[in-house]
Design a protein around this motif. Structure first.
Motif, mmCIF file in Angstrom:
data_model
loop_
_atom_site.group_PDB
_atom_site.id
_atom_site.type_symbol
_atom_site.label_atom_id
_atom_site.label_comp_id
_atom_site.label_asym_id
_atom_site.label_seq_id
_atom_site.Cartn_x
_atom_site.Cartn_y
_atom_site.Cartn_z
ATOM 1 N N GLU A 59 0.832 -1.203 0.000
ATOM 2 C CA GLU A 59 0.000 0.000 0.000
ATOM 3 C C GLU A 59 0.866 1.251 0.000
ATOM 4 O O GLU A 59 1.623 1.492 0.942
ATOM 5 C CB GLU A 59 -0.901 0.004 1.242
ATOM 6 C CG GLU A 59 -1.821 1.186 1.317
ATOM 7 C CD GLU A 59 -2.825 1.059 2.448
ATOM 8 O OE1 GLU A 59 -4.009 1.317 2.191
ATOM 9 O OE2 GLU A 59 -2.416 0.699 3.575
ATOM 10 N N PRO A 60 0.781 2.064 -1.062
ATOM 11 C CA PRO A 60 1.557 3.305 -1.071
ATOM 12 C C PRO A 60 1.243 4.167 0.146
ATOM 13 O O PRO A 60 0.087 4.229 0.596
ATOM 14 C CB PRO A 60 1.098 3.993 -2.375
ATOM 15 C CG PRO A 60 0.605 2.882 -3.239
ATOM 16 C CD PRO A 60 -0.001 1.881 -2.303
ATOM 17 N N ASP A 61 2.262 4.817 0.674
ATOM 18 C CA ASP A 61 2.065 5.659 1.849
ATOM 19 C C ASP A 61 1.746 7.101 1.471
ATOM 20 O O ASP A 61 1.618 7.954 2.341
ATOM 21 C CB ASP A 61 3.302 5.616 2.755
ATOM 22 C CG ASP A 61 4.548 6.168 2.079
ATOM 23 O OD1 ASP A 61 4.705 5.969 0.851
ATOM 24 O OD2 ASP A 61 5.385 6.787 2.761
ATOM 25 N N PHE A 62 1.604 7.373 0.168
ATOM 26 C CA PHE A 62 1.290 8.723 -0.289
ATOM 27 C C PHE A 62 -0.217 8.973 -0.220
ATOM 28 O O PHE A 62 -1.018 8.047 -0.346
ATOM 29 C CB PHE A 62 1.741 8.907 -1.743
ATOM 30 C CG PHE A 62 3.193 8.595 -1.974
ATOM 31 C CD1 PHE A 62 4.177 9.463 -1.542
ATOM 32 C CD2 PHE A 62 3.570 7.429 -2.616
ATOM 33 C CE1 PHE A 62 5.514 9.168 -1.743
ATOM 34 C CE2 PHE A 62 4.897 7.126 -2.831
ATOM 35 C CZ PHE A 62 5.878 8.002 -2.387
ATOM 36 N N PRO A 63 -0.624 10.229 -0.053
ATOM 37 C CA PRO A 63 -2.049 10.538 -0.183
ATOM 38 C C PRO A 63 -2.463 10.444 -1.654
ATOM 39 O O PRO A 63 -1.639 10.621 -2.555
ATOM 40 C CB PRO A 63 -2.150 11.975 0.330
ATOM 41 C CG PRO A 63 -0.789 12.561 0.072
ATOM 42 C CD PRO A 63 0.184 11.427 0.266
ATOM 43 N N ALA A 257 -5.420 1.203 -7.544
ATOM 44 C CA ALA A 257 -4.885 1.173 -6.183
ATOM 45 C C ALA A 257 -3.414 1.536 -6.094
ATOM 46 O O ALA A 257 -3.013 2.368 -5.271
ATOM 47 C CB ALA A 257 -5.130 -0.207 -5.565
ATOM 48 N N LYS A 258 -2.585 0.908 -6.899
ATOM 49 C CA LYS A 258 -1.138 0.982 -6.684
ATOM 50 C C LYS A 258 -0.511 2.216 -7.319
ATOM 51 O O LYS A 258 0.283 2.915 -6.685
ATOM 52 C CB LYS A 258 -0.472 -0.279 -7.238
ATOM 53 C CG LYS A 258 -1.118 -1.590 -6.780
ATOM 54 C CD LYS A 258 -1.131 -1.768 -5.275
ATOM 55 C CE LYS A 258 -1.717 -3.124 -4.897
ATOM 56 N NZ LYS A 258 -1.705 -3.378 -3.453
ATOM 57 N N MET A 313 5.620 9.638 -7.608
ATOM 58 C CA MET A 313 5.572 8.476 -6.727
ATOM 59 C C MET A 313 6.503 7.378 -7.227
ATOM 60 O O MET A 313 7.193 6.724 -6.437
ATOM 61 C CB MET A 313 4.130 7.970 -6.613
ATOM 62 C CG MET A 313 3.247 8.853 -5.751
ATOM 63 S SD MET A 313 1.597 8.163 -5.424
ATOM 64 C CE MET A 313 0.746 8.570 -6.950
ATOM 65 N N ARG A 314 6.539 7.189 -8.544
ATOM 66 C CA ARG A 314 7.427 6.166 -9.107
ATOM 67 C C ARG A 314 8.884 6.485 -8.783
ATOM 68 O O ARG A 314 9.673 5.592 -8.433
ATOM 69 C CB ARG A 314 7.223 6.068 -10.623
ATOM 70 C CG ARG A 314 7.871 4.825 -11.263
ATOM 71 C CD ARG A 314 8.023 4.990 -12.767
ATOM 72 N NE ARG A 314 8.999 6.015 -13.082
ATOM 73 C CZ ARG A 314 10.312 5.830 -13.110
ATOM 74 N NH1 ARG A 314 10.830 4.640 -12.826
ATOM 75 N NH2 ARG A 314 11.126 6.819 -13.389
ATOM 76 N N TYR A 396 8.433 -1.860 0.053
ATOM 77 C CA TYR A 396 9.138 -0.606 0.329
ATOM 78 C C TYR A 396 8.244 0.600 0.040
ATOM 79 O O TYR A 396 8.715 1.693 -0.296
ATOM 80 C CB TYR A 396 10.470 -0.513 -0.425
ATOM 81 C CG TYR A 396 10.460 -0.812 -1.903
ATOM 82 C CD1 TYR A 396 10.223 0.181 -2.844
ATOM 83 C CD2 TYR A 396 10.736 -2.090 -2.369
ATOM 84 C CE1 TYR A 396 10.245 -0.093 -4.196
ATOM 85 C CE2 TYR A 396 10.772 -2.379 -3.709
ATOM 86 C CZ TYR A 396 10.520 -1.380 -4.625
ATOM 87 O OH TYR A 396 10.546 -1.653 -5.974
ATOM 88 N N ALA A 397 6.928 0.402 0.231
ATOM 89 C CA ALA A 397 5.983 1.509 0.117
ATOM 90 C C ALA A 397 5.853 2.218 1.461
ATOM 91 O O ALA A 397 4.758 2.403 1.995
ATOM 92 C CB ALA A 397 4.635 0.994 -0.364
ATOM 93 N N LEU A 398 6.983 2.590 2.034
ATOM 94 C CA LEU A 398 7.021 3.351 3.287
ATOM 95 C C LEU A 398 8.223 4.277 3.245
ATOM 96 O O LEU A 398 9.068 4.145 2.356
ATOM 97 C CB LEU A 398 7.057 2.436 4.508
ATOM 98 C CG LEU A 398 8.229 1.490 4.726
ATOM 99 C CD1 LEU A 398 8.191 0.964 6.160
ATOM 100 C CD2 LEU A 398 8.183 0.302 3.786
#
Length: 416
Positions: A59-63, A257-258, A313-314, A396-398
Motif C-alpha cells: 500500500e503506497p504511503d502517499f495521499p 490502487a497501486k 511516486m514512481r 518498500y511503500a514506506l
C-alpha cells in the motif's frame, strides 16, 4: 394471555445434522490473506504502543493526488451520483479505460470489453468464476500473489504452481510451464511486474510465453496492476502487444490502487472479449452491482488526469528500492535479487534458517518472520504465503527513515 391469543411463533430451527460443520467446506477452506494479516498485526502492535515498522502491506504511503480527491468531492455533490448506475461501470470511465488499453496493447479496445469492479480482487475472483469449471487446472507461476490460489479454488478448479526461484530471477520459463501442462490445463496466470517479487518479464519472454499459450489454446489471465511501476529502464510489455492473436483468449486485470495511491477507493477492472465481459457483468449484477459512483469519478480523474503525480511516486519508489536492496544485502544469510518493478523486494533467506535466535529455533521463513516481529519489531510476510518457502517479502511503500531503521533492526538481530 392464553396460547390462542398469542402471536404465532416461528418453529425453532432444526439442529444441525450430526457431524455436519456449521461452515461450508468451500468457505471454511479459505486461508486468510497473509499480507493483510501481517499488516493488521503490525497496526495492532503499534496501537498498543510498540514501535513496529511494517513492511507487510502493498500500500503506497502517499495521499491520493489532489486532483483525484477534488473530482470525488465534485461528484459527491451531484445528485445523479446518489442513484444506481449501470453494472459494468460509468460509460465515460469505460471509454477512458478502453482508450488507455488500446494504447498499451496496440489493439482497438471497445468500452463493451471493459468491466469496472470493486477493486482488483473482485476482478480476479470474477474472472476465474467466469472461465473455470470444476476439474480445470490453472498454471500459476510462483512466487504468486496470495489471492490467486484461493480464487481458483473457489471456482472449483485447481492451481498448479510452477516455481521460478531467485536463481532465474523469479521468472518462469516456457519449459517449466510445458512440463506442468496437462489435458486439464485451462488457463495461465501472469503477473508482471510481479507481486511479491518485483520481477518484470522482458518483451521477448512475454512473447515466448504468450505464443506457447496460444499454441495450446490456453486462456491467459494477466494482472497488470503494477504496469506503471518499472525501474532501471525496464519496459512494461502487455501480453496482447507481444502476441495480439491472444485477444480472444486473454483477460487483463488492473485497478487504480497501486499507481495512484488509491487502495481504499476500491476501483478495479477487467478487459477482455465481449462475451466474457458480458457473462461476468451478469455475475456482478447479482453479486455487487456497480462500483460506488463517487469512486468511479475519482478513477476517471486518475486515468485521464496529469501524469506528474504518478511519476513523482514512481521516482520515490525507485529511490526506496535502491535503499532497501542495499540495506537487505547487509543482512547475514540473505540473498537479494534486485527487483525492477512494483514496490516489493523478495530476498532468499534460506541462509538465515536452521539456527537459534534468542532462544528460538528458526527452521522456516515463517519462523524467521515471527522472530523478526517479536524481537526486532519489524513485520515482513513469509514466503510460504506466496508458494515460495525460504523467502520473505518486504514492501518498500514506506518512508526512507522507516526503511533504514527497520532493516537496521533486522541486521542487528541476525548478526547476534
Amino acid at each position: 394471555m392464553s396460547t390462542d391469543d398469542a402471536t404465532p411463533r416461528s418453529p425453532r430451527p432444526a439442529p444441525l445434522s450430526s457431524g455436519r460443520a456449521r461452515i461450508s467446506q468451500r468457505i471454511g477452506a479459505i486461508e486468510p490473506s497473509a499480507t493483510l494479516a501481517v499488516d493488521a498485526t503490525a497496526k495492532a502492535l503499534k496501537a498498543a504502543g510498540r514501535p513496529v515498522i511494517g513492511f507487510g502491506a502493498g500500500e503506497p504511503d502517499f495521499p491520493t493526488p489532489q486532483h483525484i480527491v477534488d473530482a470525488a468531492v465534485e461528484a459527491a455533490q451531484d445528485p445523479r451520483n446518489h442513484r444506481y448506475s449501470a453494472t459494468p461501470g460509468l460509460p465515460e470511465l469505460r471509454q477512458a479505460l478502453a482508450e488507455a488499453f488500446s494504447g498499451t496493447t496496440g489493439l482497438s479496445i471497445e468500452p463493451a470489453q471493459v468491466l469496472v469492479t470493486n477493486g482488483g480482487k473482485q476482478a480476479v475472483f470474477q474472472t476465474f468464476a467466469t472461465l473455470l469449471d470444476p476439474g480445470d487446472e490453472v498454471l500459476l507461476p510462483a512466487p504468486y500473489w496470495t489471492t490467486y490460489p484461493e480464487a481458483i479454488r473457489q471456482a472449483g478448479a485447481t492451481e498448479v504452481p510452477v516455481l521460478a526461484g531467485a536463481d532465474q530471477g523469479y521468472l518462469p520459463a516456457v519449459a517449466q510451464l510445458e512440463a506442468a501442462r496437462t489435458e486439464r490445463t485451462r488457463a495461465l496466470v501472469l503477473c508482471s511486474p510481479s507481486n511479491p517479487t518485483g520481477a518484470v518479464l522482458a518483451p521477448e519472454q512475454i512473447e515466448e510465453i504468450g505464443r506457447w499459450a496460444l499454441e495450446h489454446g490456453l486462456w491467459v489471465i494477466t494482472d497488470e496492476i503494477y504496469h506503471s511501476l518499472t525501474y532501471d529502464g525496464v519496459p512494461f510489455t502487455s501480453v496482447l502487444r507481444a502476441v495480439p492473436e491472444l485477444a480472444e483468449t486473454t483477460v487483463l486485470l488492473g485497478g487504480v490502487a497501486k499507481s495512484f495511491a488509491m487502495t481504499g477507493w476500491r476501483v478495479g477492472w477487467m478487459v477482455g472479449p465481449v462475451d466474457v465481459i458480458k457473462a461476468t457483468t451478469n455475475l456482478q449484477s447479482h453479486l455487487t452491482s456497480h462500483v460506488n459512483n463517487i469512486a468511479q469519478h475519482a478513477a476517471l480523474a486518475a486515468v485521464t488526469g496529469p501524469t506528474e503525480p504518478v511519476e513523482q511516486m514512481r521516482e520515490a519508489f525507485d529511490r526506496r528500492r535502491r535503499l532497501i536492496v542495499a540495506k537487505l544485502s547487509e543482512v547475514p544469510g540473505f540473498t537479494v535479487p534486485t527487483p525492477t518493478g512494483a514496490f516489493y523486494v523478495f530476498p532468499d533467506v534460506s541462509g538465515a534458517l536452521g539456527r537459534e535466535i534468542r532462544g528460538k529455533q528458526v527452521a522456516t521463513s515463517t519462523d524467521l518472520a515471527t522472530v523478526i516481529l517479536e524481537e526486532a519489531e519489524v513485520a515482513a510476510v513469509p514466503g510460504e504465503a506466496f508458494g515460495a518457502p525460504g523467502h520473505l517479502r518486504f514492501s518498500y511503500a514506506l518512508n526512507d527513515d522507516d526503511i533504514t531503521e527497520g532493516i537496521d533492526r533486522v541486521i542487528a538481530l541476525l548478526s547476534e
